[in-house]
Design a protein around this motif. Structure first.
Motif, short mmCIF file in Angstrom:
data_model
loop_
_atom_site.label_atom_id
_atom_site.label_comp_id
_atom_site.label_asym_id
_atom_site.label_seq_id
_atom_site.Cartn_x
_atom_site.Cartn_y
_atom_site.Cartn_z
N SER A 89 -3.99 2.77 -4.98
CA SER A 89 -4.66 1.46 -4.57
C SER A 89 -3.22 1.03 -4.04
O SER A 89 -3.91 0.76 -2.80
CB SER A 89 -4.36 0.69 -6.23
OG SER A 89 -3.52 0.72 -7.10
N TYR A 103 -1.85 2.98 -1.62
CA TYR A 103 -2.18 3.05 -0.38
C TYR A 103 -3.80 2.26 0.25
O TYR A 103 -3.04 1.77 1.41
CB TYR A 103 -2.55 4.58 -0.81
CG TYR A 103 -3.20 5.12 1.28
CD1 TYR A 103 -2.08 5.63 1.44
CD2 TYR A 103 -4.30 5.51 1.37
CE1 TYR A 103 -2.24 6.40 2.89
CE2 TYR A 103 -4.29 6.06 2.43
CZ TYR A 103 -3.68 6.15 3.78
OH TYR A 103 -3.82 6.68 4.96
N LYS A 104 -4.28 2.31 -0.56
CA LYS A 104 -5.88 1.21 0.28
C LYS A 104 -5.43 0.12 0.70
O LYS A 104 -5.76 -0.13 1.27
CB LYS A 104 -6.48 1.53 -1.01
CG LYS A 104 -7.70 0.49 -0.89
CD LYS A 104 -9.10 0.34 -1.81
CE LYS A 104 -9.76 0.00 -1.89
NZ LYS A 104 -11.00 -0.95 -0.54
N ALA A 134 -4.10 1.40 4.37
CA ALA A 134 -5.92 1.25 5.09
C ALA A 134 -6.46 0.31 5.43
O ALA A 134 -6.94 0.16 6.16
CB ALA A 134 -6.63 2.20 3.63
N GLU A 135 -6.18 -0.86 4.47
CA GLU A 135 -6.44 -2.25 4.86
C GLU A 135 -6.11 -2.33 5.91
O GLU A 135 -6.66 -3.36 6.80
CB GLU A 135 -6.54 -3.08 3.50
CG GLU A 135 -7.56 -2.52 2.42
CD GLU A 135 -9.13 -2.71 2.38
OE1 GLU A 135 -9.47 -3.65 2.99
OE2 GLU A 135 -9.82 -2.07 2.52
#
Length: 78
Positions: free
Chosen positions: A35, A37-38, A42-43
């Motif tokens: 979470s 990393y996301k 990423a986001e």
């Protein structure tokens, strides 16, 4: 006399009892890393790409590169 005060060591099922706890801890840690990393990588990356391509004009960019002489097969416009 002091031997009677010490608790008996767990001789059976030690691996199974420790493994349950460590699997739960590992799962929670992996979920936290995923979470992080996301939402941390990423986001924002997806948002940056969306902002870049919102006003990107590929034809204008091609014309600028052609005028600069980047391409060998396409000469500058006359």
């Amino acid at each position: 006399m002091s031997a009677a005060l010490l608790p008996k060591p767990q001789m059976r099922g030690l691996l199974a009892s420790r493994l349950r706890k460590h699997i739960v801890v590992a799962f929670v840690f992996a979920l936290g890393c995923a979470s992080a990393y996301k939402f941390g990588v990423a986001e924002p990356r997806k948002r940056a790409y969306a902002d870049f391509y919102k006003n990107y004009d590929a034809v204008k960019e091609f014309e600028a590169m052609r005028e600069a002489g980047v391409f060998e097969s396409v000469g500058p416009t006359k």
